[in-house]
Write a protein that holds these residues in place. Structure first.
Motif, PDB file in Angstrom:
ATOM      1  N   VAL A   2       0.842  -1.199   0.000  1.00 16.54           N
ATOM      2  CA  VAL A   2       0.000   0.000   0.000  1.00 16.54           C
ATOM      3  C   VAL A   2       0.876   1.247   0.000  1.00 16.54           C
ATOM      4  O   VAL A   2       0.610   2.221  -0.720  1.00 16.54           O
ATOM      5  CB  VAL A   2      -0.953  -0.004   1.213  1.00 16.54           C
ATOM      6  N   GLU A   3       1.936   1.235   0.799  1.00 16.87           N
ATOM      7  CA  GLU A   3       2.847   2.382   0.853  1.00 16.87           C
ATOM      8  C   GLU A   3       3.505   2.634  -0.499  1.00 16.87           C
ATOM      9  O   GLU A   3       3.631   3.781  -0.945  1.00 16.87           O
ATOM     10  CB  GLU A   3       3.908   2.140   1.923  1.00 16.87           C
ATOM     11  N   VAL A   4       3.924   1.560  -1.174  1.00 21.36           N
ATOM     12  CA  VAL A   4       4.569   1.715  -2.477  1.00 21.36           C
ATOM     13  C   VAL A   4       3.584   2.272  -3.502  1.00 21.36           C
ATOM     14  O   VAL A   4       3.950   3.094  -4.351  1.00 21.36           O
ATOM     15  CB  VAL A   4       5.155   0.365  -2.956  1.00 21.36           C
ATOM     16  N   LEU A   5       2.337   1.853  -3.447  1.00 20.41           N
ATOM     17  CA  LEU A   5       1.340   2.366  -4.385  1.00 20.41           C
ATOM     18  C   LEU A   5       1.098   3.857  -4.193  1.00 20.41           C
ATOM     19  O   LEU A   5       0.660   4.547  -5.121  1.00 20.41           O
ATOM     20  CB  LEU A   5       0.023   1.604  -4.228  1.00 20.41           C
ATOM     21  N   ASP A   6       1.394   4.365  -3.003  1.00 23.72           N
ATOM     22  CA  ASP A   6       1.235   5.795  -2.746  1.00 23.72           C
ATOM     23  C   ASP A   6       2.435   6.609  -3.240  1.00 23.72           C
ATOM     24  O   ASP A   6       2.374   7.841  -3.261  1.00 23.72           O
ATOM     25  CB  ASP A   6       1.054   6.043  -1.244  1.00 23.72           C
ATOM     26  N   ALA A   7       3.520   5.928  -3.628  1.00 17.63           N
ATOM     27  CA  ALA A   7       4.732   6.634  -4.053  1.00 17.63           C
ATOM     28  C   ALA A   7       4.524   7.287  -5.414  1.00 17.63           C
ATOM     29  O   ALA A   7       3.792   6.779  -6.266  1.00 17.63           O
ATOM     30  CB  ALA A   7       5.910   5.657  -4.118  1.00 17.63           C
ATOM     31  N   ALA A   8       5.189   8.414  -5.606  1.00 16.40           N
ATOM     32  CA  ALA A   8       5.075   9.130  -6.882  1.00 16.40           C
ATOM     33  C   ALA A   8       5.706   8.346  -8.021  1.00 16.40           C
ATOM     34  O   ALA A   8       5.207   8.356  -9.149  1.00 16.40           O
ATOM     35  CB  ALA A   8       5.726  10.506  -6.765  1.00 16.40           C
ATOM     36  N   GLU A   9       6.797   7.665  -7.739  1.00 23.42           N
ATOM     37  CA  GLU A   9       7.518   6.886  -8.758  1.00 23.42           C
ATOM     38  C   GLU A   9       7.790   5.484  -8.226  1.00 23.42           C
ATOM     39  O   GLU A   9       8.909   5.166  -7.831  1.00 23.42           O
ATOM     40  CB  GLU A   9       8.833   7.577  -9.140  1.00 23.42           C
ATOM     41  N   PRO A  10       6.785   4.605  -8.204  1.00 22.76           N
ATOM     42  CA  PRO A  10       6.991   3.247  -7.683  1.00 22.76           C
ATOM     43  C   PRO A  10       7.866   2.429  -8.621  1.00 22.76           C
ATOM     44  O   PRO A  10       7.949   2.725  -9.821  1.00 22.76           O
ATOM     45  CB  PRO A  10       5.574   2.675  -7.609  1.00 22.76           C
ATOM     46  N   PRO A  11       8.518   1.403  -8.111  1.00 24.54           N
ATOM     47  CA  PRO A  11       9.359   0.559  -8.963  1.00 24.54           C
ATOM     48  C   PRO A  11       8.513  -0.373  -9.818  1.00 24.54           C
ATOM     49  O   PRO A  11       7.319  -0.563  -9.553  1.00 24.54           O
ATOM     50  CB  PRO A  11      10.178  -0.243  -7.943  1.00 24.54           C
TER      51      PRO A  11
END
Length: 283
Positions: A232-241
């Motif tokens: 969930v935290e990664v999905l909130d990132a502006a530039e996820p991997p």
């Protein structure tokens, strides 16, 4: 700026990552369509989320079931922002020990099933101009070992397709996240593990793998609830991997596999380059 509420469609929610992702999404304030082949196993999730969670039957090997679940999600919530392809199971057996029906059944769920759900959701993501497809792969999508050839074949295939897909859908604002967990307490090794027949000769190469599988259920270091919160935290990132390894064992094993591939490429580079030749227009 306030975080926008998302709508999730998650497959394989009866246990493991799927169940924990539903809980993590609800905790983040999102809405979820939780699915499984047997919706009776999702009753506690329905109670936990009240009006923010719905349940639907979804068998990823049944095209009609897939389209019904997508339609139910759109009818209930009006959109889909996150698709999580999580349905699957483990398998152990040497390549010669696996029967062809067993291998085809494994790929039908772990690869073709994920592709079927992805294809059913893609038109909606394109039309709305955004969304994320989360492919629950494994460190076995980049690393393999004796006895896991069938399982890893499905994950390797899913990762190859998903990497191409990420480039195909980027112009529409749609993202792809390939998640590569290591050993987590998700019933992998327990009731969700298929075991092939055994051929005695393969004890020398796959015996340790089978023994590890038989002993691992419930003792794995990874916590699926923590993994769900990280996703969930990664999905909130502006530039996820594109790829996200989960667990120290996944980071360590994937890095070692990449180093071995680099060593082969570098070590044989001179010979590899000898195969280039001039193009004879007259020939």
């Amino acid at each position: 700026m306030a975080r926008r509420e998302r709508v999730w469609l998650v497959t394989g929610c009866s246990a493991g990552f799927g169940r924990e992702l539903v809980r993590a999404a609800l905790a983040a304030g999102d809405r979820v369509m939780a699915t499984a082949r047997d919706t009776g196993q999702l009753a506690d999730l329905s109670g936990a989320g009240r009006e923010r969670v719905r349940t639907a039957r979804l068998d990823v090997t049944d095209e009609a079931s897939v389209h019904r679940a997508v339609a139910e999600t759109l009818a209930a919530f009006g959109r889909i922002d996150v698709l999580v392809n999580n349905a699957g199971y483990g398998s152990v057996g040497a390549v010669e020990e696996l029967t062809m029906p067993e291998l085809r059944a494994l790929l039908e769920v772990m690869f073709f099933g994920a592709v079927s759900v992805t294809r059913a959701v893609l038109p909606h993501l394109r039309r709305q101009g955004g969304g994320t497809i989360v492919q629950m792969s494994s460190m076995g999508g980049q690393v393999t070992m004796p006895g896991f050839g069938g399982y890893c074949a499905a994950k390797f295939a899913l990762e190859g397709l998903s990497e191409a897909l990420a480039a195909e859908v980027a112009p529409f604002g749609v993202r792809v996240l390939i998640v590569e967990p290591g050993a987590f307490r998700t019933e992998f090794g327990g009731r969700r593990m298929h075991r092939s027949r055994t051929i005695e000769a393969y004890r020398v190469s796959t015996g340790e793998t089978r023994a590890a599988v038989d002993a691992m259920d419930g003792t794995q270091p990874g916590d699926p609830a923590k993994a769900a919160r990280v996703i969930v935290e990664v999905l909130d990132a502006a530039e996820p991997p594109l790829r996200l390894a989960l667990g120290q064992d996944a980071v360590r094993s994937i890095r070692a596999a990449q180093q071995r591939r680099r060593a082969d490429l570098d070590g044989w580079e001179e010979l590899s380059r000898r195969t280039d030749g001039g193009f004879d227009m007259a020939g």
